[in-house]
Design a protein around this motif. Structure first.
Motif, PDB file in Angstrom:
ATOM      1  N   GLN A  85     -17.572  17.276  -4.148  1.00 56.94           N
ATOM      2  CA  GLN A  85     -17.885  17.939  -2.791  1.00 56.94           C
ATOM      3  C   GLN A  85     -16.911  19.057  -2.331  1.00 56.94           C
ATOM      4  O   GLN A  85     -15.660  19.191  -2.613  1.00 56.94           O
ATOM      5  CB  GLN A  85     -17.440  16.689  -1.726  1.00 56.94           C
ATOM      6  CG  GLN A  85     -18.165  16.980  -0.501  1.00 56.94           C
ATOM      7  CD  GLN A  85     -18.059  15.570   0.154  1.00 56.94           C
ATOM      8  OE1 GLN A  85     -17.881  14.620  -0.283  1.00 56.94           O
ATOM      9  NE2 GLN A  85     -18.520  15.651   1.533  1.00 56.94           N
ATOM     10  N   ALA A  86     -17.648  20.073  -1.834  1.00 58.58           N
ATOM     11  CA  ALA A  86     -16.929  21.214  -1.134  1.00 58.58           C
ATOM     12  C   ALA A  86     -16.075  20.897  -0.021  1.00 58.58           C
ATOM     13  O   ALA A  86     -16.744  20.646   1.178  1.00 58.58           O
ATOM     14  CB  ALA A  86     -17.948  22.255  -1.034  1.00 58.58           C
ATOM     15  N   MET A  87     -14.791  20.753  -0.167  1.00 58.72           N
ATOM     16  CA  MET A  87     -14.165  20.383   0.822  1.00 58.72           C
ATOM     17  C   MET A  87     -12.614  20.614   0.698  1.00 58.72           C
ATOM     18  O   MET A  87     -12.282  21.068  -0.512  1.00 58.72           O
ATOM     19  CB  MET A  87     -14.234  18.816   1.575  1.00 58.72           C
ATOM     20  CG  MET A  87     -13.731  17.716   0.053  1.00 58.72           C
ATOM     21  SD  MET A  87     -14.199  16.109   0.601  1.00 58.72           S
ATOM     22  CE  MET A  87     -13.457  15.949   2.091  1.00 58.72           C
ATOM     23  N   ASN A  88     -11.821  20.768   1.749  1.00 56.00           N
ATOM     24  CA  ASN A  88     -10.440  20.963   1.897  1.00 56.00           C
ATOM     25  C   ASN A  88     -10.065  22.118   0.912  1.00 56.00           C
ATOM     26  O   ASN A  88      -9.190  22.280   0.325  1.00 56.00           O
ATOM     27  CB  ASN A  88      -9.734  19.706   0.906  1.00 56.00           C
ATOM     28  CG  ASN A  88      -9.721  18.322   1.680  1.00 56.00           C
ATOM     29  OD1 ASN A  88      -9.753  18.469   2.826  1.00 56.00           O
ATOM     30  ND2 ASN A  88     -10.053  17.211   0.742  1.00 56.00           N
ATOM     31  N   GLY A  89     -10.938  22.988   1.148  1.00 59.82           N
ATOM     32  CA  GLY A  89     -10.635  24.636   0.565  1.00 59.82           C
ATOM     33  C   GLY A  89     -11.029  24.702  -0.828  1.00 59.82           C
ATOM     34  O   GLY A  89     -10.823  25.968  -1.511  1.00 59.82           O
ATOM     35  N   THR A  90     -11.710  23.781  -1.757  1.00 55.86           N
ATOM     36  CA  THR A  90     -11.920  23.945  -2.940  1.00 55.86           C
ATOM     37  C   THR A  90     -13.351  24.789  -2.949  1.00 55.86           C
ATOM     38  O   THR A  90     -14.346  24.203  -2.389  1.00 55.86           O
ATOM     39  CB  THR A  90     -12.342  22.410  -3.653  1.00 55.86           C
ATOM     40  OG1 THR A  90     -10.908  21.852  -3.584  1.00 55.86           O
ATOM     41  CG2 THR A  90     -12.587  22.541  -5.203  1.00 55.86           C
ATOM     42  N   THR A  91     -13.334  25.703  -3.733  1.00 55.82           N
ATOM     43  CA  THR A  91     -14.569  26.520  -3.778  1.00 55.82           C
ATOM     44  C   THR A  91     -15.364  26.704  -5.117  1.00 55.82           C
ATOM     45  O   THR A  91     -16.288  27.149  -5.143  1.00 55.82           O
ATOM     46  CB  THR A  91     -14.358  27.901  -3.327  1.00 55.82           C
ATOM     47  OG1 THR A  91     -13.279  28.526  -4.065  1.00 55.82           O
ATOM     48  CG2 THR A  91     -13.663  27.923  -1.971  1.00 55.82           C
ATOM     49  N   LEU A 136     -22.187  18.069  -4.046  1.00 58.19           N
ATOM     50  CA  LEU A 136     -22.475  18.176  -2.687  1.00 58.19           C
ATOM     51  C   LEU A 136     -21.858  19.425  -1.917  1.00 58.19           C
ATOM     52  O   LEU A 136     -20.705  19.625  -1.582  1.00 58.19           O
ATOM     53  CB  LEU A 136     -21.732  16.896  -1.994  1.00 58.19           C
ATOM     54  CG  LEU A 136     -22.396  15.693  -2.567  1.00 58.19           C
ATOM     55  CD1 LEU A 136     -21.697  14.508  -1.877  1.00 58.19           C
ATOM     56  CD2 LEU A 136     -23.847  15.414  -2.308  1.00 58.19           C
ATOM     57  N   ALA A 137     -23.002  20.584  -1.842  1.00 56.15           N
ATOM     58  CA  ALA A 137     -22.801  21.835  -1.242  1.00 56.15           C
ATOM     59  C   ALA A 137     -22.060  21.439   0.324  1.00 56.15           C
ATOM     60  O   ALA A 137     -22.584  20.714   1.026  1.00 56.15           O
ATOM     61  CB  ALA A 137     -24.021  22.695  -1.360  1.00 56.15           C
ATOM     62  N   GLY A 138     -21.245  22.408   0.487  1.00 60.54           N
ATOM     63  CA  GLY A 138     -20.808  22.742   1.867  1.00 60.54           C
ATOM     64  C   GLY A 138     -21.009  23.932   2.613  1.00 60.54           C
ATOM     65  O   GLY A 138     -22.072  24.682   1.922  1.00 60.54           O
ATOM     66  N   THR A 139     -20.401  24.367   3.683  1.00 64.48           N
ATOM     67  CA  THR A 139     -20.719  25.387   4.423  1.00 64.48           C
ATOM     68  C   THR A 139     -20.086  26.643   3.900  1.00 64.48           C
ATOM     69  O   THR A 139     -20.590  27.652   4.246  1.00 64.48           O
ATOM     70  CB  THR A 139     -20.365  25.109   5.902  1.00 64.48           C
ATOM     71  OG1 THR A 139     -18.793  24.920   5.909  1.00 64.48           O
ATOM     72  CG2 THR A 139     -21.119  23.989   6.581  1.00 64.48           C
ATOM     73  N   THR A 140     -19.128  26.551   3.117  1.00 61.96           N
ATOM     74  CA  THR A 140     -18.554  27.849   2.324  1.00 61.96           C
ATOM     75  C   THR A 140     -19.197  28.182   1.210  1.00 61.96           C
ATOM     76  O   THR A 140     -20.044  27.380   0.694  1.00 61.96           O
ATOM     77  CB  THR A 140     -17.172  27.664   2.177  1.00 61.96           C
ATOM     78  OG1 THR A 140     -16.881  26.514   1.416  1.00 61.96           O
ATOM     79  CG2 THR A 140     -16.328  27.191   3.366  1.00 61.96           C
ATOM     80  N   ASN A 189     -26.102  17.250   2.643  1.00 58.34           N
ATOM     81  CA  ASN A 189     -24.943  17.356   3.821  1.00 58.34           C
ATOM     82  C   ASN A 189     -25.193  18.606   4.853  1.00 58.34           C
ATOM     83  O   ASN A 189     -24.571  18.664   5.894  1.00 58.34           O
ATOM     84  CB  ASN A 189     -23.841  17.356   3.378  1.00 58.34           C
ATOM     85  CG  ASN A 189     -23.186  15.876   2.695  1.00 58.34           C
ATOM     86  OD1 ASN A 189     -23.845  15.038   3.072  1.00 58.34           O
ATOM     87  ND2 ASN A 189     -22.296  15.983   1.945  1.00 58.34           N
ATOM     88  N   ALA A 190     -26.160  19.401   4.371  1.00 59.09           N
ATOM     89  CA  ALA A 190     -26.369  20.506   5.401  1.00 59.09           C
ATOM     90  C   ALA A 190     -26.757  20.327   6.642  1.00 59.09           C
ATOM     91  O   ALA A 190     -27.456  19.203   7.030  1.00 59.09           O
ATOM     92  CB  ALA A 190     -27.506  21.656   4.658  1.00 59.09           C
ATOM     93  N   THR A 191     -26.373  20.934   7.764  1.00 59.20           N
ATOM     94  CA  THR A 191     -26.558  20.702   8.983  1.00 59.20           C
ATOM     95  C   THR A 191     -27.630  21.566   9.576  1.00 59.20           C
ATOM     96  O   THR A 191     -28.079  21.573  11.040  1.00 59.20           O
ATOM     97  CB  THR A 191     -25.177  21.033  10.002  1.00 59.20           C
ATOM     98  OG1 THR A 191     -24.867  22.399   9.763  1.00 59.20           O
ATOM     99  CG2 THR A 191     -24.251  19.913   9.476  1.00 59.20           C
ATOM    100  N   PHE A 223     -30.291  31.284   2.344  1.00 64.91           N
ATOM    101  CA  PHE A 223     -30.036  31.290   3.979  1.00 64.91           C
ATOM    102  C   PHE A 223     -29.396  29.901   3.944  1.00 64.91           C
ATOM    103  O   PHE A 223     -29.498  28.987   3.190  1.00 64.91           O
ATOM    104  CB  PHE A 223     -31.346  31.103   4.393  1.00 64.91           C
ATOM    105  CG  PHE A 223     -31.453  30.816   6.131  1.00 64.91           C
ATOM    106  CD1 PHE A 223     -31.253  32.047   6.943  1.00 64.91           C
ATOM    107  CD2 PHE A 223     -31.467  29.702   6.600  1.00 64.91           C
ATOM    108  CE1 PHE A 223     -31.247  31.839   8.257  1.00 64.91           C
ATOM    109  CE2 PHE A 223     -31.724  29.556   7.892  1.00 64.91           C
ATOM    110  CZ  PHE A 223     -31.283  30.679   8.864  1.00 64.91           C
ATOM    111  N   GLY A 224     -28.604  29.986   5.129  1.00 69.46           N
ATOM    112  CA  GLY A 224     -27.854  28.585   5.493  1.00 69.46           C
ATOM    113  C   GLY A 224     -26.703  28.515   4.479  1.00 69.46           C
ATOM    114  O   GLY A 224     -26.046  29.139   4.228  1.00 69.46           O
ATOM    115  N   ASP A 225     -26.554  27.203   4.083  1.00 68.58           N
ATOM    116  CA  ASP A 225     -25.413  26.571   3.290  1.00 68.58           C
ATOM    117  C   ASP A 225     -25.660  27.107   1.839  1.00 68.58           C
ATOM    118  O   ASP A 225     -24.543  27.009   1.044  1.00 68.58           O
ATOM    119  CB  ASP A 225     -25.264  25.254   3.395  1.00 68.58           C
ATOM    120  CG  ASP A 225     -24.731  24.623   4.608  1.00 68.58           C
ATOM    121  OD1 ASP A 225     -24.507  25.096   5.459  1.00 68.58           O
ATOM    122  OD2 ASP A 225     -24.796  23.205   4.677  1.00 68.58           O
TER     123      ASP A 225
END
Length: 493
Positions: free
Chosen positions: A257-263, A275-279, A296-298, A312-314
């Motif tokens: 999961q894309a979180m805590n700065g992991t890219t 699980l893609a994130g916003t970055t 998980n996209a908003t 587009f988007g996430d």
């Protein structure tokens, strides 16, 4: 490899009807009872391996004095023979198959004259890797690759897929065994073979090490050789992403999961999910069937694997390597494929899925979806509520071929609700422009261009056919799973 020794019982047939079979690592003790006798053994040889086949006398008083070895393919056609390449009059051959297949090994005597007891054995090892950009060996960042330099001046090229603007450390060293490569040398190359950097002893214990920051995403090659051209031995290659924002998976199925700065993510083996994130993220699936999910996209997401400027988007800024499956989120999303065999899931709303080239699998899931298989033999599933209209849309006559292996399959078409849109197709290729189709139902073709018909097959499916040139034969087909009655209102023609 565990060695197993078998002994021939009843005389083996000299044909593909033989009842004897064995695997690499096994040994058969057999007997040629009379002149002209030959014993055939079935074996499966795998692509990517080199096999050493030995036919020798069994070193008893009644041994086969002059063995003669032959290899045949699955049809019984001759492939290769050997007489005296082993010690003395024994037979020996090396064989590297180009694909995994069944073969037959024939044990005989020279000129079909000699008789006696023999020992037949087969051993395998990874096929020698080519020293050029046509090598199909592939490893992954975060993982290891082990092989052997078998002969003096041998070189192996191993491919590795890397992301742009990342710093990687590549190490080549011995494997710690008694037959390890003592002093390795490394050349790092681009995907077209262009030399980038080399090293001899940059790592510990005479190991070779290169650190490189990439300028583009894609394939690179690790060129392994010995510092002393005469040396041989076993080696291990490791590739490490040195960034603190990188995560490496396991040999199993990982959820990342894309979180805590992991890219940047490396799934390695197993069926992994990101699980893609916003970055902006980079995800290398590695082996297995790997998935990127936007659940998980908003907001709305568009992912275009062929042209990222439409993202587009996430999805903006993301990069993917060895990813087979994409899953949209809970909005009106779009997933657009490339030349690979893509698998797309629409998620929880009305989505648009474009397969483009390749044999794609598109599943709209919940919502009234629009599915564009495009080129290739695609499997299309509307999904969701059967009372919501899913649309299956075709742009060109070549979007679905003729015959079971070439046409698209729609798995859940609902008559009177869903719609097949072929109005953009040219119904009559003998004239200029695009003409409309003429619906003729279950009636056979009359030899008039532009006729559209269907029939229920003996396999329990419904086949839609179009004759676009008037020769009375189908030029475009779609298969619907299940037997059903169709009407012109099921189409946009």
């Amino acid at each position: 490899m565990e060695m197993t020794t078998f002994r021939e019982g009843a005389d083996a047939d000299a044909s593909t009807s033989t009842t004897y079979s064995f695997a690499a690592g096994d040994t058969y003790l057999g007997n040629l009872h009379v002149r002209g006798d030959r014993d055939w053994y079935e074996i499966t040889l795998e692509e990517g391996f080199t096999y050493e086949i030995r036919l020798e006398g069994d070193q008893t008083n009644g041994e086969l004095r002059d063995p003669y070895l032959r290899l045949f393919d699955a049809d019984g056609s001759f492939v290769r023979r050997d007489d005296d390449s082993g010690p003395g009059l024994d037979s020996y051959m090396q064989f590297t198959p180009t694909e995994t297949a069944t073969y037959y090994i024939s044990a005989g005597g020279y000129a079909d004259y000699y008789t006696g007891r023999y020992e037949l054995s087969v051993e395998s090892r990874p096929a020698d890797l080519p020293a050029d950009r046509f090598s199909d060996a592939l490893m992954y960042a975060g993982g290891t690759f082990a092989n052997e330099l078998e002969t003096g001046s041998d070189r192996d090229w191993i491919g590795v897929e890397l992301f742009t603007d990342r710093t990687y450390q590549i190490d080549v060293g011995g494997d710690g065994s008694a037959s390890e490569l003592d002093d390795s040398f490394l050349r790092f190359r681009t995907g077209d073979g262009t030399f980038l950097r080399g090293n001899d002893n940059g790592g510990p214990d005479n190991d070779a090490r290169v650190t490189w920051t990439t300028t583009e995403t894609g394939l690179y090659f690790i060129d392994v050789l010995a510092s002393n051209p005469a040396d041989t031995g076993n080696y291990v290659v490791t590739v490490e992403d040195t960034g603190s924002d990188a995560e490496v998976g396991t040999a199993g199925a990982d959820s990342m999961q894309a979180m805590n700065g992991t890219t940047t993510f490396y799934g390695l083996d197993g069926n992994d999910t990101l699980l893609a994130g916003t970055t902006a993220e980079a995800f290398h699936g590695g082996e297995g069937e790997d998935e990127v999910s936007f659940e998980n996209a908003t907001g709305r997401v568009m992912e275009d694997l062929q042209n990222d400027r439409f993202d587009f988007g996430d999805a903006v800024g993301n990069s993917y390597l060895s990813v087979e499956v994409f899953r949209a989120g809970g909005f009106a999303d779009q997933l657009r494929g490339d030349a690979d065999d893509n698998t797309f899931f629409g998620g929880g709303f009305s989505d648009r899925l474009y397969g483009r080239a390749g044999n794609d699998k598109l599943d709209g899931e919940t919502g009234a979806d629009a599915l564009y298989g495009n080129a290739g033999a695609d499997v299309l599933t509307g999904g969701g509520d059967p009372m919501q209209r899913d649309r299956f849309i075709y742009f060109q006559n070549s979007d679905s071929g003729v015959g079971r292996e070439n046409r698209d399959v729609i798995t859940d078409f609902v008559t009177g609700v869903d719609r097949i849109e072929i109005g953009r197709l040219d119904a009559d290729t003998t004239r200029g422009g695009n003409q409309d189709f003429d619906w003729i139902g279950r009636t056979g073709f009359s030899g008039t261009p532009g006729e559209l018909r269907y029939f229920n097959s003996a396999q329990g499916n419904t086949i839609i056919q179009a004759d676009t040139d008037g020769d009375g034969a189908s030029d475009f087909e779609i298969e619907l799973t299940g037997t059903m009655d169709l009407a012109v209102t099921d189409f946009l023609i």
